[in-house]
Design a protein around this motif. Structure first.
Motif, PDB file in Angstrom:
ATOM      1  N   ARG A 147       0.821  -1.203   0.000  1.00  0.00           N
ATOM      2  CA  ARG A 147       0.000   0.000   0.000  1.00  0.00           C
ATOM      3  C   ARG A 147       0.863   1.265   0.000  1.00  0.00           C
ATOM      4  NH1 ARG A 147      -4.067  -3.561   1.270  1.00  0.00           N
ATOM      5  NH2 ARG A 147      -6.160  -2.607   1.125  1.00  0.00           N
ATOM      6  N   LEU A 148       1.972   1.225   0.696  1.00  0.00           N
ATOM      7  CA  LEU A 148       2.874   2.383   0.688  1.00  0.00           C
ATOM      8  C   LEU A 148       3.396   2.653  -0.714  1.00  0.00           C
ATOM      9  CD1 LEU A 148       4.965   1.719   3.934  1.00  0.00           C
ATOM     10  CD2 LEU A 148       3.183   3.452   3.634  1.00  0.00           C
ATOM     11  N   ARG A 149       3.768   1.592  -1.392  1.00  0.00           N
ATOM     12  CA  ARG A 149       4.280   1.760  -2.766  1.00  0.00           C
ATOM     13  C   ARG A 149       3.184   2.268  -3.698  1.00  0.00           C
ATOM     14  NH1 ARG A 149       6.535  -3.692  -1.783  1.00  0.00           N
ATOM     15  NH2 ARG A 149       8.701  -3.457  -1.106  1.00  0.00           N
ATOM     16  N   LYS A 150       1.991   1.704  -3.567  1.00  0.00           N
ATOM     17  CA  LYS A 150       0.875   2.116  -4.425  1.00  0.00           C
ATOM     18  C   LYS A 150       0.544   3.587  -4.223  1.00  0.00           C
ATOM     19  CE  LYS A 150      -3.967   1.029  -5.459  1.00  0.00           C
ATOM     20  NZ  LYS A 150      -5.119   0.134  -5.115  1.00  0.00           N
ATOM     21  N   MET A 151       0.631   4.049  -2.965  1.00  0.00           N
ATOM     22  CA  MET A 151       0.300   5.425  -2.639  1.00  0.00           C
ATOM     23  C   MET A 151       1.437   6.381  -3.009  1.00  0.00           C
ATOM     24  SD  MET A 151      -2.378   6.947  -1.379  1.00  0.00           S
ATOM     25  CE  MET A 151      -3.160   5.531  -0.599  1.00  0.00           C
ATOM     26  N   GLY A 152       2.621   5.826  -3.218  1.00  0.00           N
ATOM     27  CA  GLY A 152       3.774   6.679  -3.477  1.00  0.00           C
ATOM     28  C   GLY A 152       4.192   7.452  -2.248  1.00  0.00           C
ATOM     29  N   LEU A 153       3.953   6.853  -1.094  1.00  0.00           N
ATOM     30  CA  LEU A 153       4.246   7.536   0.167  1.00  0.00           C
ATOM     31  C   LEU A 153       5.483   6.920   0.799  1.00  0.00           C
ATOM     32  CD1 LEU A 153       1.644   8.592   2.799  1.00  0.00           C
ATOM     33  CD2 LEU A 153       3.721   7.442   3.553  1.00  0.00           C
ATOM     34  N   SER A 154       6.396   7.758   1.224  1.00  0.00           N
ATOM     35  CA  SER A 154       7.586   7.259   1.892  1.00  0.00           C
ATOM     36  C   SER A 154       7.907   8.140   3.078  1.00  0.00           C
ATOM     37  CB  SER A 154       8.781   7.224   0.929  1.00  0.00           C
ATOM     38  OG  SER A 154       9.131   8.530   0.540  1.00  0.00           O
ATOM     39  N   GLY A 155       8.361   7.494   4.139  1.00  0.00           N
ATOM     40  CA  GLY A 155       8.825   8.244   5.290  1.00  0.00           C
ATOM     41  C   GLY A 155       7.969   8.093   6.520  1.00  0.00           C
ATOM     42  N   GLY A 156       8.655   7.854   7.647  1.00  0.00           N
ATOM     43  CA  GLY A 156       7.983   7.692   8.919  1.00  0.00           C
ATOM     44  C   GLY A 156       8.654   6.615   9.735  1.00  0.00           C
ATOM     45  N   ILE A 157       7.867   5.978  10.603  1.00  0.00           N
ATOM     46  CA  ILE A 157       8.396   4.967  11.519  1.00  0.00           C
ATOM     47  C   ILE A 157       7.513   3.727  11.477  1.00  0.00           C
ATOM     48  CG2 ILE A 157       8.904   4.407  13.931  1.00  0.00           C
ATOM     49  CD1 ILE A 157       9.298   7.447  14.394  1.00  0.00           C
ATOM     50  N   ALA A 158       8.145   2.564  11.313  1.00  0.00           N
ATOM     51  CA  ALA A 158       7.457   1.283  11.469  1.00  0.00           C
ATOM     52  C   ALA A 158       7.629   0.873  12.930  1.00  0.00           C
ATOM     53  CB  ALA A 158       8.021   0.233  10.530  1.00  0.00           C
ATOM     54  N   HIS A 159       6.609   1.176  13.718  1.00  0.00           N
ATOM     55  CA  HIS A 159       6.649   0.995  15.164  1.00  0.00           C
ATOM     56  C   HIS A 159       6.682  -0.486  15.541  1.00  0.00           C
ATOM     57  CE1 HIS A 159       4.807   0.536  19.110  1.00  0.00           C
ATOM     58  NE2 HIS A 159       3.659   0.196  18.573  1.00  0.00           N
ATOM     59  N   ALA A 160       7.461  -0.807  16.586  1.00  0.00           N
ATOM     60  CA  ALA A 160       7.552  -2.178  17.115  1.00  0.00           C
ATOM     61  C   ALA A 160       7.803  -3.181  15.992  1.00  0.00           C
ATOM     62  CB  ALA A 160       6.295  -2.538  17.896  1.00  0.00           C
ATOM     63  N   PHE A 161       8.786  -2.896  15.178  1.00  0.00           N
ATOM     64  CA  PHE A 161       9.011  -3.727  14.000  1.00  0.00           C
ATOM     65  C   PHE A 161       9.404  -5.148  14.396  1.00  0.00           C
ATOM     66  CE2 PHE A 161      11.244  -5.492  10.394  1.00  0.00           C
ATOM     67  CZ  PHE A 161      10.361  -5.188   9.378  1.00  0.00           C
ATOM     68  N   ASN A 162       8.755  -6.123  13.758  1.00  0.00           N
ATOM     69  CA  ASN A 162       9.021  -7.523  14.091  1.00  0.00           C
ATOM     70  C   ASN A 162       9.022  -8.415  12.853  1.00  0.00           C
ATOM     71  OD1 ASN A 162       6.333  -7.442  13.480  1.00  0.00           O
ATOM     72  ND2 ASN A 162       5.602  -8.360  15.390  1.00  0.00           N
ATOM     73  N   GLY A 163       9.349  -7.840  11.703  1.00  0.00           N
ATOM     74  CA  GLY A 163       9.376  -8.616  10.474  1.00  0.00           C
ATOM     75  C   GLY A 163      10.744  -9.222  10.208  1.00  0.00           C
ATOM     76  N   SER A 164      10.930  -9.683   8.990  1.00  0.00           N
ATOM     77  CA  SER A 164      12.193 -10.285   8.571  1.00  0.00           C
ATOM     78  C   SER A 164      13.180  -9.205   8.155  1.00  0.00           C
ATOM     79  CB  SER A 164      11.949 -11.232   7.397  1.00  0.00           C
ATOM     80  OG  SER A 164      11.570 -10.491   6.244  1.00  0.00           O
ATOM     81  N   MET A 165      14.425  -9.613   7.940  1.00  0.00           N
ATOM     82  CA  MET A 165      15.428  -8.663   7.473  1.00  0.00           C
ATOM     83  C   MET A 165      15.105  -8.193   6.063  1.00  0.00           C
ATOM     84  SD  MET A 165      18.015  -7.118   8.727  1.00  0.00           S
ATOM     85  CE  MET A 165      18.838  -5.723   7.961  1.00  0.00           C
ATOM     86  N   VAL A 166      14.559  -9.087   5.241  1.00  0.00           N
ATOM     87  CA  VAL A 166      14.143  -8.702   3.890  1.00  0.00           C
ATOM     88  C   VAL A 166      13.077  -7.609   3.959  1.00  0.00           C
ATOM     89  CG1 VAL A 166      12.982  -9.474   1.780  1.00  0.00           C
ATOM     90  CG2 VAL A 166      14.754 -10.898   2.825  1.00  0.00           C
ATOM     91  N   GLN A 167      12.067  -7.794   4.822  1.00  0.00           N
ATOM     92  CA  GLN A 167      11.021  -6.790   4.979  1.00  0.00           C
ATOM     93  C   GLN A 167      11.593  -5.506   5.572  1.00  0.00           C
ATOM     94  OE1 GLN A 167       8.566  -9.333   7.367  1.00  0.00           O
ATOM     95  NE2 GLN A 167       7.114  -9.712   5.695  1.00  0.00           N
ATOM     96  N   ALA A 168      12.506  -5.642   6.515  1.00  0.00           N
ATOM     97  CA  ALA A 168      13.141  -4.464   7.108  1.00  0.00           C
ATOM     98  C   ALA A 168      13.816  -3.625   6.029  1.00  0.00           C
ATOM     99  CB  ALA A 168      14.157  -4.890   8.169  1.00  0.00           C
ATOM    100  N   ASN A 169      14.537  -4.268   5.162  1.00  0.00           N
ATOM    101  CA  ASN A 169      15.232  -3.533   4.103  1.00  0.00           C
ATOM    102  C   ASN A 169      14.258  -2.842   3.162  1.00  0.00           C
ATOM    103  OD1 ASN A 169      17.909  -4.049   4.869  1.00  0.00           O
ATOM    104  ND2 ASN A 169      17.896  -6.053   3.860  1.00  0.00           N
ATOM    105  N   GLN A 170      13.097  -3.447   2.942  1.00  0.00           N
ATOM    106  CA  GLN A 170      12.107  -2.823   2.072  1.00  0.00           C
ATOM    107  C   GLN A 170      11.532  -1.559   2.718  1.00  0.00           C
ATOM    108  OE1 GLN A 170       9.554  -6.264   1.487  1.00  0.00           O
ATOM    109  NE2 GLN A 170      10.455  -6.675  -0.509  1.00  0.00           N
TER     110      GLN A 170
END
Length: 272
Positions: A147-170
């Motif tokens: 959804r972020l890519r579709k909206m063309g929106l970038s910037g902010g904080i992914a709070h309490a991040f608990n994903g994979s390293m691949v997702q983190a890099n994205q």
């Protein structure tokens, strides 16, 4: 100085002793706290706290949004209310973004279609007003990235991040910082501790999520945990510093720098 990038000071748990909570945090060197609103009923309370206590906590600031866990009771009118508040407070020196918003696929009785609609509407507002977002990303990283890519929106904080390293890099590629808090203080939190060690230095921010997600030292028994508070940020930072073999000064200065990048309106607040 220490800055807590995610703390719900408007929560009922703090209603009886908020002044003491803030004083204790200040004694530990905490001078900044971001309070993210979670529903329209909390907007006035969050703003009032920021305006009342900024003399004690000089870099107290807020964001406005509708949290996915609060979407069951939300209506389309709430999005219009959020719009009105953003228009009213867009020049307020302590209003720094839209949040806490996002998706939660961990709680099974949430209507995915409804929460996705609210998330999309709030992303549109963030895009319209060129504001960063504070994201709730529990079990929903890939859908949020889409959804972020579709909206063309970038910037902010992914709070309490608990994903994979691949997702983190994205998320990092979309100019998001990753929030690390009390969970990384538990030795069994292997995935989050690996992330805390491996993400680039310019990709993290520190948070408590108080009164929730207490660090390991606040756990009394298997079933009981003491209330989390913003004063715990230095302790969380010490765990982070140990994992990365850094000094506390390095962690503190980088945390603040990364926050200013994630939330550009903080620059003006610090200049004032």
């Amino acid at each position: 100085m220490w800055f807590d990038s995610h703390c719900h000071l408007d929560a009922e748990e703090f209603s009886k002793d908020l002044s003491l909570v803030l004083a204790r945090a200040a004694e530990q060197g905490v001078t900044g706290i971001l309070i993210p609103a979670v529903d329209v009923k909390s907007f006035d309370r969050v703003i009032a706290i920021v305006e009342q206590w900024s003399s004690l906590m000089p870099y107290l600031c807020f964001t406005l949004g509708i949290h996915p866990l609060y979407t069951p009771a939300a209506t389309a009118e709430d999005v219009h209310t959020l719009l009105r508040y953003v228009e009213k407070y867009q020049t307020h020196p302590r209003f720094v973004g839209i949040g806490e918003i996002g998706l939660d696929y961990f709680v099974t009785d949430l209507d995915p279609v409804k929460q996705e609609w609210f998330f999309d509407q709030q992303l549109k507002l963030a895009k319209q007003f060129d504001l960063p977002v504070i994201l709730h990303v529990r079990k929903s990283q890939d859908q949020i990235l889409k959804r972020l890519r579709k909206m063309g929106l970038s910037g902010g904080i992914a709070h309490a991040f608990n994903g994979s390293m691949v997702q983190a890099n994205q998320f990092i590629q979309l100019n998001f910082k990753l929030g690390f808090g009390g969970t990384l203080t538990y030795e069994r939190s292997l995935q989050i501790r690996r992330l805390a060690r491996d993400v680039p230095m310019d990709a993290y921010v520190l948070e408590t999520d108080a009164p929730d997600i207490p660090p390991a030292w606040l756990k009394d028994t298997v079933d009981q945990k003491r209330r989390n508070e913003p004063l715990e940020i230095p302790g969380i930072a010490q765990t982070f510093a140990t994992l990365r073999e850094l000094s506390l000064l390095e962690v503190s200065s980088t945390n603040l720098h990364n926050l200013k990048v994630a939330l550009p309106r903080l620059h003006q607040l610090f200049q004032d």
